[in-house]
Design a protein around this motif. Structure first.
Motif, PDB file in Angstrom:
ATOM      1  N   SER A 177       0.841  -1.202   0.000  1.00  0.00           N
ATOM      2  CA  SER A 177       0.000   0.000   0.000  1.00  0.00           C
ATOM      3  C   SER A 177       0.875   1.250   0.000  1.00  0.00           C
ATOM      4  CB  SER A 177      -0.908   0.008   1.236  1.00  0.00           C
ATOM      5  OG  SER A 177      -0.166   0.392   2.387  1.00  0.00           O
ATOM      6  N   ASP A 178       0.236   2.399  -0.133  1.00  0.00           N
ATOM      7  CA  ASP A 178       0.947   3.683  -0.084  1.00  0.00           C
ATOM      8  C   ASP A 178       1.466   3.989   1.318  1.00  0.00           C
ATOM      9  OD1 ASP A 178       0.479   4.068  -2.767  1.00  0.00           O
ATOM     10  OD2 ASP A 178      -1.302   5.308  -2.452  1.00  0.00           O
ATOM     11  N   ASN A 179       1.054   3.207   2.311  1.00  0.00           N
ATOM     12  CA  ASN A 179       1.488   3.395   3.687  1.00  0.00           C
ATOM     13  C   ASN A 179       2.813   2.685   3.977  1.00  0.00           C
ATOM     14  OD1 ASN A 179       0.904   4.403   6.384  1.00  0.00           O
ATOM     15  ND2 ASN A 179       0.633   2.260   6.947  1.00  0.00           N
ATOM     16  N   TRP A 180       3.350   2.022   2.957  1.00  0.00           N
ATOM     17  CA  TRP A 180       4.568   1.227   3.125  1.00  0.00           C
ATOM     18  C   TRP A 180       5.654   1.811   2.232  1.00  0.00           C
ATOM     19  CZ3 TRP A 180       4.444  -4.790   2.161  1.00  0.00           C
ATOM     20  CH2 TRP A 180       5.658  -5.358   2.545  1.00  0.00           C
ATOM     21  N   ASP A 181       6.637   2.452   2.842  1.00  0.00           N
ATOM     22  CA  ASP A 181       7.734   3.077   2.102  1.00  0.00           C
ATOM     23  C   ASP A 181       8.889   2.100   1.924  1.00  0.00           C
ATOM     24  OD1 ASP A 181       6.281   5.427   2.077  1.00  0.00           O
ATOM     25  OD2 ASP A 181       7.308   6.256   3.818  1.00  0.00           O
ATOM     26  N   TRP A 182       9.472   2.121   0.735  1.00  0.00           N
ATOM     27  CA  TRP A 182      10.637   1.303   0.407  1.00  0.00           C
ATOM     28  C   TRP A 182      11.774   2.277   0.129  1.00  0.00           C
ATOM     29  CZ3 TRP A 182      10.132  -4.224  -0.874  1.00  0.00           C
ATOM     30  CH2 TRP A 182       8.863  -4.725  -0.535  1.00  0.00           C
ATOM     31  N   LEU A 183      12.870   2.157   0.892  1.00  0.00           N
ATOM     32  CA  LEU A 183      13.927   3.163   0.875  1.00  0.00           C
ATOM     33  C   LEU A 183      15.306   2.550   0.691  1.00  0.00           C
ATOM     34  CD1 LEU A 183      12.756   5.026   4.108  1.00  0.00           C
ATOM     35  CD2 LEU A 183      12.232   5.690   1.756  1.00  0.00           C
ATOM     36  N   VAL A 184      16.206   3.366   0.148  1.00  0.00           N
ATOM     37  CA  VAL A 184      17.609   2.983   0.038  1.00  0.00           C
ATOM     38  C   VAL A 184      18.462   4.220   0.316  1.00  0.00           C
ATOM     39  CG1 VAL A 184      17.729   3.368  -2.472  1.00  0.00           C
ATOM     40  CG2 VAL A 184      19.323   1.764  -1.386  1.00  0.00           C
ATOM     41  N   ALA A 185      19.551   3.998   1.061  1.00  0.00           N
ATOM     42  CA  ALA A 185      20.531   5.061   1.298  1.00  0.00           C
ATOM     43  C   ALA A 185      21.682   4.849   0.315  1.00  0.00           C
ATOM     44  CB  ALA A 185      21.033   5.003   2.743  1.00  0.00           C
ATOM     45  N   SER A 186      22.619   5.765   0.303  1.00  0.00           N
ATOM     46  CA  SER A 186      23.775   5.626  -0.582  1.00  0.00           C
ATOM     47  C   SER A 186      24.669   4.482  -0.100  1.00  0.00           C
ATOM     48  CB  SER A 186      24.578   6.927  -0.615  1.00  0.00           C
ATOM     49  OG  SER A 186      25.263   7.093   0.619  1.00  0.00           O
ATOM     50  N   ARG A 187      25.588   4.095  -0.959  1.00  0.00           N
ATOM     51  CA  ARG A 187      26.539   3.038  -0.597  1.00  0.00           C
ATOM     52  C   ARG A 187      27.366   3.426   0.617  1.00  0.00           C
ATOM     53  NH1 ARG A 187      28.707   1.322  -6.619  1.00  0.00           N
ATOM     54  NH2 ARG A 187      26.674   0.564  -7.347  1.00  0.00           N
ATOM     55  N   ALA A 188      27.779   4.681   0.683  1.00  0.00           N
ATOM     56  CA  ALA A 188      28.599   5.143   1.807  1.00  0.00           C
ATOM     57  C   ALA A 188      27.788   5.266   3.091  1.00  0.00           C
ATOM     58  CB  ALA A 188      29.244   6.489   1.472  1.00  0.00           C
ATOM     59  N   ASP A 189      26.524   5.665   2.977  1.00  0.00           N
ATOM     60  CA  ASP A 189      25.705   5.908   4.161  1.00  0.00           C
ATOM     61  C   ASP A 189      25.025   4.661   4.721  1.00  0.00           C
ATOM     62  OD1 ASP A 189      26.291   8.601   4.263  1.00  0.00           O
ATOM     63  OD2 ASP A 189      24.535   9.203   3.095  1.00  0.00           O
ATOM     64  N   THR A 190      24.818   3.638   3.904  1.00  0.00           N
ATOM     65  CA  THR A 190      24.101   2.451   4.376  1.00  0.00           C
ATOM     66  C   THR A 190      24.780   1.798   5.583  1.00  0.00           C
ATOM     67  OG1 THR A 190      23.018   2.039   2.271  1.00  0.00           O
ATOM     68  CG2 THR A 190      23.254   0.153   3.737  1.00  0.00           C
ATOM     69  N   PRO A 191      26.093   1.546   5.568  1.00  0.00           N
ATOM     70  CA  PRO A 191      26.712   0.944   6.757  1.00  0.00           C
ATOM     71  C   PRO A 191      26.549   1.795   8.019  1.00  0.00           C
ATOM     72  CG  PRO A 191      28.204   0.809   4.884  1.00  0.00           C
ATOM     73  CD  PRO A 191      27.056   1.684   4.463  1.00  0.00           C
ATOM     74  N   VAL A 192      26.611   3.108   7.863  1.00  0.00           N
ATOM     75  CA  VAL A 192      26.444   4.010   9.009  1.00  0.00           C
ATOM     76  C   VAL A 192      25.016   3.906   9.548  1.00  0.00           C
ATOM     77  CG1 VAL A 192      26.497   6.433   9.758  1.00  0.00           C
ATOM     78  CG2 VAL A 192      28.211   5.580   8.128  1.00  0.00           C
ATOM     79  N   LEU A 193      24.037   3.902   8.661  1.00  0.00           N
ATOM     80  CA  LEU A 193      22.646   3.814   9.078  1.00  0.00           C
ATOM     81  C   LEU A 193      22.353   2.466   9.725  1.00  0.00           C
ATOM     82  CD1 LEU A 193      19.983   5.344   9.161  1.00  0.00           C
ATOM     83  CD2 LEU A 193      19.495   4.526   6.854  1.00  0.00           C
ATOM     84  N   LEU A 194      22.847   1.393   9.134  1.00  0.00           N
ATOM     85  CA  LEU A 194      22.632   0.061   9.716  1.00  0.00           C
ATOM     86  C   LEU A 194      23.280  -0.041  11.092  1.00  0.00           C
ATOM     87  CD1 LEU A 194      23.054  -2.274   6.610  1.00  0.00           C
ATOM     88  CD2 LEU A 194      20.935  -1.447   7.664  1.00  0.00           C
ATOM     89  N   SER A 195      24.467   0.510  11.240  1.00  0.00           N
ATOM     90  CA  SER A 195      25.135   0.503  12.548  1.00  0.00           C
ATOM     91  C   SER A 195      24.326   1.266  13.587  1.00  0.00           C
ATOM     92  CB  SER A 195      26.537   1.099  12.445  1.00  0.00           C
ATOM     93  OG  SER A 195      27.374   0.245  11.707  1.00  0.00           O
ATOM     94  N   ALA A 196      23.726   2.387  13.189  1.00  0.00           N
ATOM     95  CA  ALA A 196      22.888   3.165  14.111  1.00  0.00           C
ATOM     96  C   ALA A 196      21.683   2.351  14.568  1.00  0.00           C
ATOM     97  CB  ALA A 196      22.439   4.459  13.447  1.00  0.00           C
ATOM     98  N   PHE A 197      21.215   1.450  13.716  1.00  0.00           N
ATOM     99  CA  PHE A 197      20.110   0.555  14.083  1.00  0.00           C
ATOM    100  C   PHE A 197      20.596  -0.663  14.863  1.00  0.00           C
ATOM    101  CE2 PHE A 197      17.611   2.548  10.567  1.00  0.00           C
ATOM    102  CZ  PHE A 197      16.516   2.922  11.340  1.00  0.00           C
ATOM    103  N   GLY A 198      21.909  -0.757  15.083  1.00  0.00           N
ATOM    104  CA  GLY A 198      22.445  -1.893  15.806  1.00  0.00           C
ATOM    105  C   GLY A 198      22.593  -3.135  14.958  1.00  0.00           C
ATOM    106  N   LEU A 199      22.664  -2.950  13.644  1.00  0.00           N
ATOM    107  CA  LEU A 199      22.817  -4.079  12.727  1.00  0.00           C
ATOM    108  C   LEU A 199      24.225  -4.119  12.174  1.00  0.00           C
ATOM    109  CD1 LEU A 199      19.487  -3.679  10.760  1.00  0.00           C
ATOM    110  CD2 LEU A 199      19.936  -5.184  12.684  1.00  0.00           C
ATOM    111  N   LYS A 200      24.710  -5.321  11.941  1.00  0.00           N
ATOM    112  CA  LYS A 200      26.031  -5.474  11.358  1.00  0.00           C
ATOM    113  C   LYS A 200      25.946  -5.169   9.865  1.00  0.00           C
ATOM    114  CE  LYS A 200      27.124  -9.048  14.649  1.00  0.00           C
ATOM    115  NZ  LYS A 200      27.188 -10.485  14.862  1.00  0.00           N
ATOM    116  N   PRO A 201      26.773  -4.253   9.374  1.00  0.00           N
ATOM    117  CA  PRO A 201      26.717  -3.899   7.957  1.00  0.00           C
ATOM    118  C   PRO A 201      27.529  -4.847   7.078  1.00  0.00           C
ATOM    119  CG  PRO A 201      28.183  -2.412   9.100  1.00  0.00           C
ATOM    120  CD  PRO A 201      27.622  -3.346  10.127  1.00  0.00           C
ATOM    121  N   GLY A 202      27.628  -6.108   7.458  1.00  0.00           N
ATOM    122  CA  GLY A 202      28.398  -7.092   6.707  1.00  0.00           C
ATOM    123  C   GLY A 202      27.736  -7.472   5.401  1.00  0.00           C
TER     124      GLY A 202
END
Length: 191
Positions: A126-151
């Protein structure tokens, strides 16, 4: 991908039957781990090609349910998408809580706004569900902020984060939660 999603959807009733006769609230509540997240306002791009800071985009959204996927995933992403699809469908009913769904790609090397749009259309998000992508450089930083391993993307975990950007309080839910339990918990944190 349709076959993988169909398998994921087919497994959900079996999961529910496996818990038949048990108190569903107890295992689900124990799976919720509350934490406070300080997230960077990293730009993310949606399926329409619009970019905005992640925190800025959802700062006033109220409760959000975040999942982590990539479009070429055929393993745990199928189950994650199936759970999110059931939540998405349930949110269309009258009286549903104001819960925003977010699918954040862990694979900015292959995922584009167009491939995310195709994946969303394939499962009729639905329109209530957003699908997003960050840049290659920013994705590991964002995943780390969520407590996820950017492996490696193939090694990412099936985990959901349910919370509110205004408070920074989130609940980490690993594995395969029951969609109704997610909605019930969102109802509790809605303003």
């Amino acid at each position: 991908m349709i076959r993988a999603l169909s398998l994921g959807l087919a497994l959900l009733p079996a999961l529910a039957l496996a818990h038949a006769g048990h108190d569903h609230a107890t295992p689900m509540e124990s799976a919720f781990v509350q934490e406070t997240l300080l997230l960077p306002d990293i730009p993310v791009t949606d399926t329409q090609g619009r970019s905005a800071g992640f925190v800025s985009r959802y700062g006033d959204a109220g409760p959000v349910l975040i999942s982590f996927i990539y479009t070429e995933c055929e393993d745990n992403c199928s189950m994650v998408k199936a759970v999110m699809k059931l939540v998405d469908d349930d949110l269309q009913a009258a009286g549903a809580p104001p819960l925003r769904l977010i699918a954040l790609s862990v694979d900015p090397w292959r995922d584009t706004p167009q491939s995310l749009a195709a994946a969303a259309a394939e499962i009729e998000a639905s329109d209530n569900w957003d699908w997003l992508v960050a840049s290659r450089a920013d994705t590991p930083v964002l995943l780390s902020a969520f407590g996820l391993k950017p492996g490696p993307v193939e090694a990412h975990e099936a985990v959901y984060l349910l919370g509110d950007f205004r408070t920074g309080r989130f609940w980490r839910i690993p594995g395969v939660p029951e969609p109704q339990a997610l909605i019930d918990h969102a109802r509790q944190i809605a303003p």
